[in-house]
Each structure stands twice: as structure tokens, then as C-alpha cells.
Scaffold this motif. Structure first.
Motif, PDB file in Angstrom:
ATOM      1  N   ILE A 193      37.213  27.456  42.932  1.00 32.44           N
ATOM      2  CA  ILE A 193      37.351  26.509  43.807  1.00 32.44           C
ATOM      3  C   ILE A 193      36.521  25.523  44.198  1.00 32.44           C
ATOM      4  O   ILE A 193      34.930  26.569  44.372  1.00 32.44           O
ATOM      5  N   PRO A 194      36.501  24.029  43.534  1.00 31.23           N
ATOM      6  CA  PRO A 194      35.294  23.731  43.232  1.00 31.23           C
ATOM      7  C   PRO A 194      34.240  23.679  44.791  1.00 31.23           C
ATOM      8  O   PRO A 194      34.859  22.781  45.684  1.00 31.23           O
ATOM      9  N   GLU A 195      33.230  23.464  45.213  1.00 33.73           N
ATOM     10  CA  GLU A 195      32.128  23.330  46.232  1.00 33.73           C
ATOM     11  C   GLU A 195      31.047  22.605  45.472  1.00 33.73           C
ATOM     12  O   GLU A 195      29.705  23.134  45.840  1.00 33.73           O
ATOM     13  N   GLY A 196      31.172  21.101  45.545  1.00 35.73           N
ATOM     14  CA  GLY A 196      29.985  20.637  45.715  1.00 35.73           C
ATOM     15  C   GLY A 196      29.706  21.150  44.291  1.00 35.73           C
ATOM     16  O   GLY A 196      30.177  20.830  42.481  1.00 35.73           O
ATOM     17  N   GLN A 197      28.146  21.246  43.830  1.00 36.52           N
ATOM     18  CA  GLN A 197      27.717  21.685  42.089  1.00 36.52           C
ATOM     19  C   GLN A 197      28.219  23.481  41.957  1.00 36.52           C
ATOM     20  O   GLN A 197      28.451  23.869  41.114  1.00 36.52           O
ATOM     21  N   LEU A 198      28.706  24.067  43.036  1.00 36.25           N
ATOM     22  CA  LEU A 198      29.101  25.361  42.358  1.00 36.25           C
ATOM     23  C   LEU A 198      30.904  25.013  42.431  1.00 36.25           C
ATOM     24  O   LEU A 198      31.134  24.728  42.907  1.00 36.25           O
ATOM     25  N   VAL A 199      31.621  26.473  41.354  1.00 44.34           N
ATOM     26  CA  VAL A 199      32.505  26.598  41.256  1.00 44.34           C
ATOM     27  C   VAL A 199      32.731  27.882  41.368  1.00 44.34           C
ATOM     28  O   VAL A 199      32.043  29.316  41.151  1.00 44.34           O
ATOM     29  N   ARG A 200      33.671  28.788  42.922  1.00 42.93           N
ATOM     30  CA  ARG A 200      34.074  29.706  42.770  1.00 42.93           C
ATOM     31  C   ARG A 200      35.179  30.150  42.178  1.00 42.93           C
ATOM     32  O   ARG A 200      36.457  29.246  42.361  1.00 42.93           O
ATOM     33  N   ILE A 201      34.902  31.624  41.424  1.00 44.24           N
ATOM     34  CA  ILE A 201      35.816  31.942  41.079  1.00 44.24           C
ATOM     35  C   ILE A 201      36.136  33.584  41.416  1.00 44.24           C
ATOM     36  O   ILE A 201      35.880  34.024  41.865  1.00 44.24           O
ATOM     37  N   SER A 233      28.265  24.158  35.032  1.00 38.10           N
ATOM     38  CA  SER A 233      28.601  23.723  36.861  1.00 38.10           C
ATOM     39  C   SER A 233      28.177  25.037  36.792  1.00 38.10           C
ATOM     40  O   SER A 233      28.250  25.982  36.055  1.00 38.10           O
ATOM     41  N   ARG A 234      26.818  25.684  38.031  1.00 40.40           N
ATOM     42  CA  ARG A 234      27.123  27.332  38.501  1.00 40.40           C
ATOM     43  C   ARG A 234      28.138  27.798  39.021  1.00 40.40           C
ATOM     44  O   ARG A 234      29.435  26.570  39.426  1.00 40.40           O
ATOM     45  N   ILE A 235      28.235  28.708  38.962  1.00 42.95           N
ATOM     46  CA  ILE A 235      29.164  29.356  38.696  1.00 42.95           C
ATOM     47  C   ILE A 235      28.465  30.337  40.459  1.00 42.95           C
ATOM     48  O   ILE A 235      28.190  31.861  40.273  1.00 42.95           O
ATOM     49  N   PHE A 236      30.217  30.715  41.154  1.00 45.40           N
ATOM     50  CA  PHE A 236      30.056  31.947  41.798  1.00 45.40           C
ATOM     51  C   PHE A 236      31.268  32.836  41.317  1.00 45.40           C
ATOM     52  O   PHE A 236      31.967  32.391  41.326  1.00 45.40           O
ATOM     53  N   LEU A 237      31.103  34.387  41.252  1.00 46.94           N
ATOM     54  CA  LEU A 237      32.160  35.145  39.878  1.00 46.94           C
ATOM     55  C   LEU A 237      32.409  36.456  40.921  1.00 46.94           C
ATOM     56  O   LEU A 237      31.606  37.380  40.649  1.00 46.94           O
ATOM     57  N   ASP A 238      33.757  36.312  41.206  1.00 53.18           N
ATOM     58  CA  ASP A 238      33.911  37.293  42.394  1.00 53.18           C
ATOM     59  C   ASP A 238      35.147  38.342  41.334  1.00 53.18           C
ATOM     60  O   ASP A 238      36.681  37.968  41.304  1.00 53.18           O
ATOM     61  N   LEU A 239      34.252  39.666  40.344  1.00 52.39           N
ATOM     62  CA  LEU A 239      35.762  39.965  40.311  1.00 52.39           C
ATOM     63  C   LEU A 239      35.992  41.675  40.518  1.00 52.39           C
ATOM     64  O   LEU A 239      34.820  42.664  41.160  1.00 52.39           O
ATOM     65  N   HIS A 240      36.830  42.389  40.645  1.00 49.62           N
ATOM     66  CA  HIS A 240      38.089  43.493  41.224  1.00 49.62           C
ATOM     67  C   HIS A 240      38.307  43.800  40.025  1.00 49.62           C
ATOM     68  O   HIS A 240      39.042  43.705  39.152  1.00 49.62           O
ATOM     69  N   VAL A 241      38.308  45.270  39.800  1.00 50.58           N
ATOM     70  CA  VAL A 241      39.457  46.273  38.462  1.00 50.58           C
ATOM     71  C   VAL A 241      40.626  46.971  39.569  1.00 50.58           C
ATOM     72  O   VAL A 241      40.864  47.446  40.499  1.00 50.58           O
ATOM     73  N   ARG A 242      41.801  46.421  39.159  1.00 46.35           N
ATOM     74  CA  ARG A 242      43.027  47.243  39.351  1.00 46.35           C
ATOM     75  C   ARG A 242      43.916  47.605  38.921  1.00 46.35           C
ATOM     76  O   ARG A 242      43.725  47.102  36.991  1.00 46.35           O
TER      77      ARG A 242
END
Length: 303
Positions: free
Chosen positions: A229-237, A277-286
Motif C-alpha cells: 500500500i503506497p502512502e506518499g513517500q512510504l510503502v506499507r508491505i 522509497s521508504r518501507i514499512f514491513l509487517d511480517l508474520h510467520v505461519r
């Protein structure tokens, strides 16, 4: 090409086509692809069977366009995933114009090399032998390996290279493009790869997860990027790492989450470089029990 942008008939004809590197797992195929393109497209690791997807990287030159297809290494399959990866490799071989058989300079030719060489002899593509990792041996050992490789099959050329030092990379590209068909340009000038960003991002996360884990784990890790999800200068992954057993989940997460945090830090750095671009990375292990052997799970994970 002259000032009006029209190709001079005296110039060499423009060539464009597809090539791939093949060989045993860990023969240096992905590292070589990245060295040729000059940017990280394929993931690399000292673990065998790192590459799982067919990734196309495009090298643009004034007189040619070389599309490199990075494939998994051909291996003796022990799971349904292994069989599907081998099918993928053979399908790619049948569709490219030039194939480079990669054989490391520092390893004796083995049964795997002979088997692959025999398979390649049946194909229409031009086959070259590429002796990789020449920076790891002295001249005498290299000369011996070049002789041994030339006796392995009827190759159009035998080219020694080092992806690490860059030695003979341009020479290899010259040789490969010389065997491409005369053709108009296949991809736009600014395109480095035709893979969706989500595939490349997932591969970079998996590469970070492979570093430092036990030998049996690389085959058991799959990554799916659920959202970008792009949010301005940040991409949330938002991404999920899948393993086959709860014990493997504990290994990937580490003590109090330390290992997963390290994976996130390393992957974020690589992804930021890829996306610019800057990244916010949300990782989950399943846990997806025995996913490598389950057709339904394989489909869900993109295989």
C-alpha cells in the motif's frame, strides 16, 4: 544509428532474444544474472535451490537486447515442489535462444553436470559452457577445468567468468548476444525486469529469511506478499512467511522475536533499494503443514 534516429544499413543488425543459465544448484547462476544486468534482480544464497521463480532480467545495449531468464537449478526432486521446479526449468530451456551451462571453476565435473549436458544436447538452442567463480582458482586449475569442460559436450563456446570480480562479464554478453536472432527490440528501454514488484519483494524477504538458518530450512520457507500500500513517500508491505512445522516457525522467529526482527531489517534495506522509497514491513510467520507435498497449498503459495 544516425542523427535522424534511423538505423544505418552499414551497422550490424539489431539482435534481441532470450537466454538462460543452467547448471547444478549453487553453480553461480543468479549471481551471474545480477552481475550482467548490474542490479539485483535474482536472489542469491549459499544454500542450494534458492531460486524458485522464473525471473526475467533485461540487458539493454545499443545494438542488442538480451533477456536473461533466471531459473531454479535442476535437481533430483524429493517433493511435488521439486518436480514442479524441474518442469519449470525444462519448459524454459525449450523456449530460449541461448543457454549457458554454468560449471564452477573450483569444483570437479560431476554426474549432475554430465546429466544436464546430455539433456541440453537435445535442444534447438545454442549452448555455451560458462566456467564460473574463476576468482577462486589459480591459472593452472582454471586451465585444467576449461579443458575438462570442453570435453563435456559440443559447446558453441567455453567462457570463463567471475561474477564477483566482473572478469569477462562483457565478453560473455558479447558471445551470447552474437547468437541471438536478428529481431526488433522486445522490451521498452527503461524496463529491467518484467516481473511484478510483489514477486521480487517476496523473493527478497525469502532471501533475508534464508540467511543463517539451519540447512534443512531453505526448502521449507515460502513468502507471500499479501498487500503493498503506497502512502506518499512510504510503502506499507504486509507479508507472510510460511514454514511446514511449528518447530521451524520457532527457528524463524528466534528468541523473543530476535531472528524475525533481523530478517525484517535486512529485507527492508534491500526492498527500499529496489523500490526507491521508504518501507514499512509487517511480517508474520505461519505454518502450512507439509506444503511442498500438498498440491492445494502449492497453488495457494504460487507454485
Amino acid at each position: 544509428m544516425n542523427a535522424t534516429g534511423v538505423r544505418d544499413p552499414q551497422e550490424r543488425p539489431y539482435r534481441a532474444g532470450f537466454a538462460c543459465f543452467v547448471g547444478r544448484p549453487n553453480a553461480g547462476k543468479s549471481t551471474l544474472t545480477n552481475a550482467i544486468v548490474g542490479q539485483k534482480i535474482a536472489i542469491t544464497s549459499n544454500k542450494p535451490q534458492t531460486t524458485r521463480h522464473v525471473i526475467r532480467a533485461v540487458l539493454h545495449r545499443p545494438e542488442s537486447q538480451l533477456v536473461l531468464v533466471d531459473t531454479p537449478g535442476l535437481h533430483r526432486p524429493r517433493t511435488l515442489l521439486g518436480e514442479r521446479l524441474n518442469d519449470l526449468v525444462r519448459q524454459t530451456w525449450s523456449e530460449v535462444d541461448v543457454i549457458g551451462l554454468c560449471i564452477p571453476a573450483d569444483e570437479a565435473i560431476g554426474r549432475g553436470d554430465r546429466f544436464i549436458s546430455g539433456e541440453l544436447a537435445e535442444l534447438k538452442a545454442t549452448v555455451l559452457a560458462v566456467v564460473t567463480k574463476t576468482d577462486l582458482v589459480d591459472r593452472k586449475r582454471l586451465a585444467e577445468q576449461l579443458l575438462a569442460v570442453s570435453e563435456l559436450g559440443d559447446f558453441a563456446a567455453v567462457v570463463p567468468v567471475s561474477a564477483v570480480s566482473g572478469h569477462q562479464i562483457d565478453t560473455l554478453v558479447d558471445v551470447m548476444t552474437g547468437y541471438l536472432p536478428v529481431s526488433p527490440q522486445l522490451y521498452p528501454d527503461d524496463m529491467l525486469t518484467d516481473d511484478p514488484e510483489q514477486v521480487l519483494v517476496a523473493e527478497l524477504i525469502r532471501e533475508a529469511a534464508l540467511e543463517g538458518v539451519r540447512d534443512e530450512l531453505p526448502h521449507s520457507i515460502a513468502v507471500v506478499v499479501e498487500e503493498m500500500i503506497p502512502e506518499g513517500q512510504l510503502v506499507r508491505i504486509f507479508a507472510d512467511l510460511y514454514v511446514e512445522r511449528p518447530s521451524q516457525k520457532a527457528i524463524v522467529i528466534g528468541h523473543r522475536g530476535s531472528r524475525l526482527k533481523e530478517v525484517g531489517t535486512n529485507a527492508r534495506r534491500q526492498i527500499e533499494e529496489l523500490l526507491g522509497s521508504r518501507i514499512f514491513l509487517d511480517l508474520h510467520v505461519r505454518v502450512a503443514k507439509d506444503w511442498q507435498r500438498d498440491p492445494k497449498q502449492l497453488r495457494k503459495l504460487g507454485f
